[in-house]
Write a protein that holds these residues in place. Structure first.
Motif, mmCIF file in Angstrom:
data_model
loop_
_atom_site.group_PDB
_atom_site.id
_atom_site.type_symbol
_atom_site.label_atom_id
_atom_site.label_comp_id
_atom_site.label_asym_id
_atom_site.label_seq_id
_atom_site.Cartn_x
_atom_site.Cartn_y
_atom_site.Cartn_z
ATOM 1 N N ARG A 178 -8.817 2.902 -8.218
ATOM 2 C CA ARG A 178 -7.637 2.188 -8.702
ATOM 3 C C ARG A 178 -6.664 1.864 -7.561
ATOM 4 O O ARG A 178 -5.465 1.748 -7.777
ATOM 5 N N THR A 215 -6.686 -6.640 -5.557
ATOM 6 C CA THR A 215 -6.400 -6.527 -6.979
ATOM 7 C C THR A 215 -5.142 -5.681 -7.134
ATOM 8 O O THR A 215 -4.691 -5.027 -6.183
ATOM 9 N N ASP A 216 -4.603 -5.655 -8.317
ATOM 10 C CA ASP A 216 -3.387 -4.881 -8.535
ATOM 11 C C ASP A 216 -3.687 -3.391 -8.435
ATOM 12 O O ASP A 216 -4.577 -2.892 -9.154
ATOM 13 N N PRO A 217 -2.992 -2.652 -7.556
ATOM 14 C CA PRO A 217 -3.147 -1.196 -7.548
ATOM 15 C C PRO A 217 -2.887 -0.634 -8.942
ATOM 16 O O PRO A 217 -1.950 -1.031 -9.632
ATOM 17 N N PRO A 233 -3.273 -5.918 -1.136
ATOM 18 C CA PRO A 233 -4.426 -5.565 -1.978
ATOM 19 C C PRO A 233 -5.071 -6.796 -2.601
ATOM 20 O O PRO A 233 -4.396 -7.790 -2.892
ATOM 21 N N GLY A 278 -6.674 -0.867 -5.467
ATOM 22 C CA GLY A 278 -6.470 -2.272 -5.132
ATOM 23 C C GLY A 278 -7.407 -2.764 -4.054
ATOM 24 O O GLY A 278 -7.374 -3.952 -3.692
ATOM 25 N N TRP A 321 0.813 -1.220 0.000
ATOM 26 C CA TRP A 321 0.000 0.000 0.000
ATOM 27 C C TRP A 321 0.849 1.273 0.000
ATOM 28 O O TRP A 321 0.298 2.373 -0.095
#
Length: 367
Positions: free
Chosen positions: A134, A174-176, A172, A136, A122
């Motif tokens: 966007r 999902t991918d940031p 996260p 994540g 993060w």
């Protein structure tokens, strides 16, 4: 029950009808009544305003509650759902202007008291990532949170901090940088604003918003409107039933930065009309993020060219209300269309109506 409805902007881009001239108040009300009946809506309200905030058209039709004779009124407040998001982004932008916040701030900078507990993934996620979905983060806090948080006696800012600690201590989902529409992301942005609010003498995000951006005396507030129009859900045998004004008539209060505002049409349009002549902050919020290829900015969806030119917009619903906002820079108008129930038929009807009103009241030449 989870009160979230995800509405695709593309679903509202139906062809517009060709009207010759702006409508009289009576003709606008008649048009709304036709749409309301065809779509099976309880109440329907619409407003068109220009860049100066002048009201070009305003009408409401239908009743405050299904099966009751009390008519909806022009000054009634409507729940605007996820259209709150563009205003959360605007609030943060105004804090940047005042020197209380910064664009590009990372999650450790936004939530310094939680920085030591955050997963390393993060570290580079910014406020822009939160406001553009966007980051994540997942879409929502989860079913258990929705089922239990209404009964929490903790302050909303404490609940948002707890969510931030829980989700940011893990990697996260999902991918940031990839897009996942996230109410949770806006709640964590709200947690950051909670900290700024407290540093400036306010209790939390909600108090700061009402003090600086949407004053209560104009009819702004969080949660279901305390009087007037009520939202509706499906009752026995599928009939629409008014949901009252209690806690069950909206999402949990801590979700406020993502979508629990209510406001009358005129106050809502008056605030959004400034985006038609955007200052530096508003221009940033309307800029596709992270680049021109994106169809989402910061709290605004980016809509391709239509009959009234390119547009920005958003729709929001807690499954008991539906609000559609459209900003038409070339036509120089903002259009807001609201109803107090939710259905896919209503989504389509409000999208078509917004496009129709843009064609009628906009500055572009008409066929």
């Amino acid at each position: 029950m989870i009160r979230i409805a995800i509405i695709a902007l593309s679903a509202c881009l139906a062809p517009v009808s060709s009207w010759a001239a702006p409508l009289s108040d009576a003709a606008l009300a008649e048009k709304l009544e036709t749409v309301r009946k065809e779509a099976g809506l309880v109440a329907l309200g619409a407003i068109v305003a220009n860049a100066d905030g002048d009201v070009l058209g305003l009408a409401v039709t239908g009743t405050r509650r299904a099966g009751k004779p009390d008519a909806a009124r022009p000054g009634d407040a409507w729940h605007i759902g996820s259209n709150t998001k563009m205003l959360t982004a605007l609030l943060y932008g105004r804090l940047v202007e005042q020197g209380h916040a910064a664009w590009g701030a990372t999650l450790p900078e936004l939530l310094p008291d939680l920085a030591g507990e955050m997963d390393p993934a993060w570290q580079a996620v910014t406020i822009e990532d939160l406001l553009s979905h966007r980051s994540g983060l997942p879409a929502n806090p989860g079913l258990v949170w929705f089922l239990t948080s209404r009964s929490s006696e903790d302050p909303v800012e404490t609940q948002r901090t707890r969510l931030a600690r829980t989700f940011l201590s893990k990697p996260p989902e999902t991918d940031p940088g990839s897009f996942t529409y996230s109410n949770l992301g806006y709640m964590i942005a709200g947690a950051a604003i909670d900290r700024i609010a407290q540093a400036t003498g306010q209790e939390n995000y909600e108090a700061l918003f009402l003090d600086s951006l949407g004053p209560a005396e104009e009819g702004w507030g969080f949660g279901p409107p305390p009087e007037g129009i009520q939202g509706h859900g499906k009752g026995l045998f599928g009939k629409l039933k008014a949901q009252g004004t209690g806690p069950g008539a909206d999402n949990p209060p801590a979700l406020a930065p993502a979508g629990t505002l209510h406001v009358p049409l005129a106050a809502h349009a008056g605030l959004l009309s400034s985006f038609l002549s955007p200052d530096q902050t508003e221009a940033k919020l309307l800029s596709p993020y992270p680049d021109a290829a994106s169809d989402y900015a910061l709290g605004w969806g980016v809509i391709p060219d239509g009959a009234s030119g390119p547009a920005f917009g958003h729709s929001g619903s807690n499954t008991m209300w539906l609000s559609t906002v459209r900003l038409y820079p070339e036509a120089e108008i903002v259009v807001i269309v609201n109803t107090n129930s939710f259905s896919e038929t209503g989504v389509q009807a409000l999208g078509r109506l917004a496009a129709d009103l843009a064609a009628v009241y906009g500055a572009l030449p008409q066929d």
